[in-house]
Design an enzyme around this catalytic site. Structure first.
Site, PDB file in Angstrom:
ATOM      1  N   THR A 180       0.094   3.455  -4.991  1.00 32.26           N
ATOM      2  CA  THR A 180       1.536   3.686  -4.857  1.00 32.26           C
ATOM      3  C   THR A 180       1.984   4.738  -5.869  1.00 32.26           C
ATOM      4  O   THR A 180       1.736   4.581  -7.060  1.00 32.26           O
ATOM      5  CB  THR A 180       2.316   2.377  -5.099  1.00 32.26           C
ATOM      6  N   HIS A 227       0.851  -1.198   0.000  1.00 34.71           N
ATOM      7  CA  HIS A 227       0.000   0.000   0.000  1.00 34.71           C
ATOM      8  C   HIS A 227       0.882   1.242   0.000  1.00 34.71           C
ATOM      9  O   HIS A 227       1.843   1.327   0.773  1.00 34.71           O
ATOM     10  CB  HIS A 227      -0.910   0.007   1.242  1.00 34.71           C
ATOM     11  N   SER A 228       0.566   2.197  -0.846  1.00 39.50           N
ATOM     12  CA  SER A 228       1.272   3.477  -0.897  1.00 39.50           C
ATOM     13  C   SER A 228       2.776   3.251  -1.093  1.00 39.50           C
ATOM     14  O   SER A 228       3.179   2.552  -2.013  1.00 39.50           O
ATOM     15  CB  SER A 228       0.960   4.272   0.374  1.00 39.50           C
ATOM     16  N   MET A 229       3.619   3.789  -0.210  1.00 37.44           N
ATOM     17  CA  MET A 229       5.071   3.660  -0.374  1.00 37.44           C
ATOM     18  C   MET A 229       5.548   2.220  -0.203  1.00 37.44           C
ATOM     19  O   MET A 229       6.652   1.881  -0.622  1.00 37.44           O
ATOM     20  CB  MET A 229       5.785   4.582   0.614  1.00 37.44           C
ATOM     21  N   GLN A 261      -1.190  -0.753  -4.151  1.00 34.01           N
ATOM     22  CA  GLN A 261      -2.429   0.009  -3.947  1.00 34.01           C
ATOM     23  C   GLN A 261      -2.076   1.478  -3.704  1.00 34.01           C
ATOM     24  O   GLN A 261      -1.416   1.798  -2.717  1.00 34.01           O
ATOM     25  CB  GLN A 261      -3.182  -0.546  -2.728  1.00 34.01           C
TER      26      GLN A 261
END
Length: 907
Positions: free
Chosen positions: A178, A149-151, A176
């Site tokens: 990212t 997720h993200s980073m 997700q």
């Protein structure tokens, strides 16, 4: 800003719930790993009996590793883990997944890049530990699937840049929201260098990544933290195992998600888990090693869902059996309603009579089950079709219907199309088929010009009453274009109808959005892009209307100025600090010029209005960007070892056009003005409070450097070197805040005191001296003959200190993320390493210790004042040229101008 933060579709995601209490079992790491990464941990997710069974770590499932993002929690794995557990129960645990999660101590990696490399190395160690848990099992895995997720998604991609990492350890990566392309806020060099290393590796080593299948899911317009354009993986012609989609286009989800809800959005998590189970190889009981199958599964669940369960090799031909009634339909348009039919039927449409008149056939079915329903016949006699091709795999699932569109020319061997209607007890649904010529259903609508400001509109009336229309939007290909599309439906009768489905289809990226509208009604669609049209693509965005029969549709399109500005903010908000500081720096240069020419320092607000003009900085940058299109200029530029102008990079990404910079500059002027007003007002209020509580000392001139100040300078430099640079910067900032307050208070007191003395000498009677407002006091004092020089000098110094404080406030704000990171990790390490602010902090501490005690009288007489007054303009230009995509460069420009100010005080 309002458009970005508040005006988007409502949340259409359902929450995921756990049926049993979630448990997180901490996995013991090797001592060496635990010692090297004391802040990080690895957990195994479980619920109820499943959690109990796994306490001895005798795992038999398929390993999936979840990586949280910026300030994310390892507990965010529970949505994936819980739904995967329920799905495993449905198949009696024939297959199941073990979900692991990494605890990154909720680090702010989107704002501080110093720990990204550390996180990547820790994840590598975790993968080794996870695979060891399955050693000696019957179906032991050789690789791990990762959900980031993200980073966390970027950290997963960075694994492939590690020297000793084996690429075969990962076979599937799902990210997700990212930001793959660039950091949202490039606040330090470690962050931008990390991105450069990861993206360059993925481009150069694309051939090595063929065995890794990557899916990137973006959140759409609800996610204002990471715009969806950043979440699209870099496009590579030889890299066909990567897929990027926006959640609003994902079948069975069709919902935009915000940055956090993408982790728990039930519709999206269901699609992910269904894909996981379809990826299992029955022979190895692990995720399939076949990259083609992996891509076909992801396309099935995330791009085009045919409303059928996934099959790797579906049967090409089917026998149409059963005691069904055969009915031949010769009409070009046919609709049929099913309600409590006890008999099954086959409707056969002979194609021979339609091939000359029509190019396409379109069929729809509102029965949303997963059985086959449409077939193509090849050998037919007069009564029935013996063998047929299953055309249901050509279908596409939409929110209220499943549709098939076939080009007759592509199926020359088909003699009939057959629609199967099984017995429907208690079910009510409708079917429809229509033959049409493509030209009759495709209309082109030119979009309105950007500068029409919504005053003009493009209209089109769809007169015919078909089941499908395709409206092509001409000249809609740039990210700064934004429109409101109104679709009004009129129907001939008031009977109940199925709702219409409107889809905005962007052919060059998977970012479609779908709206379901009642009929008749007026629906509104926002049309704007996440990604501009590639230069080698000539396709047109389309508005597909899946309509109700006997209804007419009118489409009206207008430019939305609010959303155009919203797009500029969405794509360039990260550059605001550069424009704000650039405005303040121009004002600072203007104040030094005024001081040199008149001997008086002008007020910050007045000088900002006079000096901060976009035409001073913008044309030069535009000229350089234009010249960089020529090889000879590029060669000269590179020979001078100058970095590339950020605007040129943004132009290549199609995220730039000339007016953007002007709008951002004006926005920066506004923020600089009001931040200046806020700072002055705050200092004035604090000074008034100070004056009521403490009797100030007499106004006197300070020495620039004293032994005490030298000690303070050395102490703060040591603090910066041994702990955190941003911490030293904050201390000197708080110290500096008291300087204007001190000048303010002593000036007011000095004026009041001298005024009181004069009145006492003139009159024997005692008079009460009423306190006037601080600003009036100082201006009156300037006119007083006895104190005018001292007070006027104090006022000039005060104005200069307020401007320096304005500049310095933004440096503090830009360095705050590394300070927060350091404070959170203080129990593990006293020294922040690496520290992006250390060297700048040491220089700033020395500069501000001197400036704190300076006055304008020293600067006025300086030989360097002429240079110091002219330097802020080229520095502002350089800041806008090289700082938009590298915010960490901003403090360097400010530090240089303040260093010249210090030299003016000395020389």
């Amino acid at each position: 800003v309002r458009d970005v933060l508040f005006i988007y579709e409502e949340n259409r995601c359902s929450m995921t719930y756990m049926y049993e209490y979630p448990e997180y079992l901490k996995i013991k790491l090797p001592k060496k790993t635990a010692r090297r990464y004391p802040a990080y941990e690895l957990y195994l997710y479980g619920e109820g009996n499943y959690a109990e069974e796994n306490k001895n770590l005798l795992l038999t499932g398929i390993p999936v590793l979840f990586l949280p993002g910026n300030a994310g929690s390892y507990k965010q794995v529970r949505s994936l883990g819980s739904i995967a557990l329920r799905k495993a129960e449905d198949v009696d645990f024939k297959y199941h997944f073990n979900f692991f999660s990494v605890n990154f101590n909720e680090e702010l990696v989107a704002l501080y890049g110093g720990s990204l490399q550390r996180q990547t190395k820790f994840v590598h160690e975790c993968i080794k530990v996870i695979l060891k848990l399955y050693r000696d099992r019957e179906f032991a895995p050789s690789s791990v699937a990762i959900v980031g997720h993200s980073m966390g998604g970027l950290v997963a991609r960075a694994l492939l840049t590690l020297k000793n990492f084996k690429p075969e350890l990962i076979n599937l990566l799902i990210t997700q929201a990212t930001p793959h392309v660039a950091p949202v806020m490039p606040l330090d060099k470690y962050l931008t260098d990390f991105y450069t290393a990861v993206n360059n590796h993925w481009i150069l080593k694309a051939q090595d990544l063929r065995n890794l299948t990557t899916l990137s899911v973006a959140g759409g317009f609800r996610d204002y933290q990471v715009r969806s354009g950043l979440a699209f993986l870099p496009r590579l012609s030889q890299h066909d195992s990567a897929l990027s989609v926006v959640s609003s286009a994902v079948p069975r989800a069709w919902a935009s998600t915000d940055h956090l809800s993408i982790v728990w959005c039930k519709e999206l998590i269901l699609a992910t888990i269904r894909a996981f189970f379809d990826l299992i190889d029955e022979n190895t009981r692990q995720i399939t090693e076949d990259p083609k199958k992996r891509m076909s599964v992801l396309n099935h669940h995330f791009v085009r869902h045919p409303a059928k369960m996934f099959e790797e090799n579906p049967e090409a031909f089917t026998e149409l059996t059963g005691a069904f009634t055969w009915i031949t339909v010769k009409a070009s348009k046919w609709t049929y309603s099913v309600y409590n039919d006890s008999d099954g039927k086959y409707f056969a449409f002979p194609l021979a009579s339609h091939r000359k008149s029509y190019s396409h056939v379109y069929c729809e079915n509102s029965m949303l089950d997963t059985s086959s329903w449409i077939y193509g016949c090849m050998n037919t006699n007069s009564s029935m079709c013996l063998e047929a091709a299953d055309l249901s795999w050509r279908a596409e699932l939409l929110p209220t219907t499943k549709i098939v569109m076939l080009k007759l020319q592509d199926y020359p061997s088909l003699s009939h199309i057959v629609i199967q209607v099984p017995p429907a007890v208690g079910n009510k649904y409708t079917l429809g088929c229509e033959f049409f010529g493509e030209d009759s259903r495709t209309v082109q609508l030119p979009v309105t010009h950007l500068f029409s400001f919504g005053l003009s509109s493009s209209k089109i009336l769809l007169n015919s009453t078909g089941l499908y229309y395709n409206v092509q939007l001409q000249h809609f290909n740039q990210i700064y274009q934004a429109f409101k599309i109104y679709i009004e439906s009129h129907c001939h009768s008031l009977k109940e109808r199925k709702p219409s489905v409107y889809r905005l289809h962007i052919p060059w990226s998977h970012e479609d959005s779908i709206i379901v509208a009642k009929v008749p009604s007026l629906a509104e669609i926002s049309a704007k892009l996440h990604i501009a049209q590639p230069h080698n693509d000539s396709s047109l965005p389309e508005l597909n209307i899946y309509s109700s029969p006997d209804c007419q549709y009118e489409v009206i399109l207008k430019t939305s100025l609010l959303q155009v500005l919203g797009q500029i903010v969405r794509f360039h908000a990260g550059a605001f600090p550069v424009y704000i500081v650039s405005n303040i720096l121009l004002t600072y240069g203007g104040q030094l010029s005024t001081l040199r020419s008149t001997g008086q320092c002008s007020d910050f607000s007045l000088e900002l209005v006079r000096t901060a003009k976009p035409y001073k900085v913008e044309p030069l940058i535009s000229i350089v960007v234009f010249l960089q299109g020529f090889n000879w200029f590029r060669e000269i530029w590179e020979s001078l070892s100058l970095p590339e102008v950020d605007a040129a990079v943004l132009s290549r990404q199609d995220a730039w056009f000339p007016l953007v910079s002007l709008i951002l500059f004006l926005f920066g002027t506004g923020i600089a003005y009001w931040s200046g007003v806020f700072l002055s007002t705050s200092l004035r209020l604090f000074s008034s409070l100070w004056l009521t509580l403490i009797r100030p000392t007499v106004l006197q001139k300070d020495k620039l450097i004293t032994p005490r100040r030298l000690c303070g300078m050395v102490s703060l430099a040591l603090v910066s070197w041994t702990t955190c640079g941003a911490f030293a910067v904050l201390i000197i900032y708080l110290q500096y805040l008291f300087k204007p307050v001190h000048i303010f208070v002593t000036s007011v007191f000095h004026f009041q005191d001298s005024g009181h003395s004069r009145e006492t000498s003139q009159n024997s009677s005692t008079h009460t001296v009423k306190a006037q407002s601080s600003r009036d006091s100082i201006s009156d004092a300037t006119q007083s003959p006895s104190n005018s020089t001292t007070i006027a000098e104090a006022v000039n110094s005060l104005k200069m200190h307020i401007t320096i404080l304005n500049l310095f406030t933004w440096i503090v704000l830009l360095s705050l993320p590394s300070l927060i990171y350091w404070l959170k990790n203080l129990r593990y390490n006293v020294r922040l390493d690496p520290d992006p602010c250390r060297s700048t902090a040491i220089i700033l501490v020395c500069i501000l210790e001197i400036l704190m005690n300076s006055s304008t009288s020293e600067v006025k007489s300086s030989k360097l004042l002429k240079i110091a007054a002219k330097v802020p303009l080229p520095l502002s230009v350089a800041m806008l040229a090289f700082g938009r995509m590298h915010l960490y460069r901003v403090p360097h420009f400010v530090t240089f101008s303040l260093l010249l100010h210090v030299l003016c005080c000395i020389v």
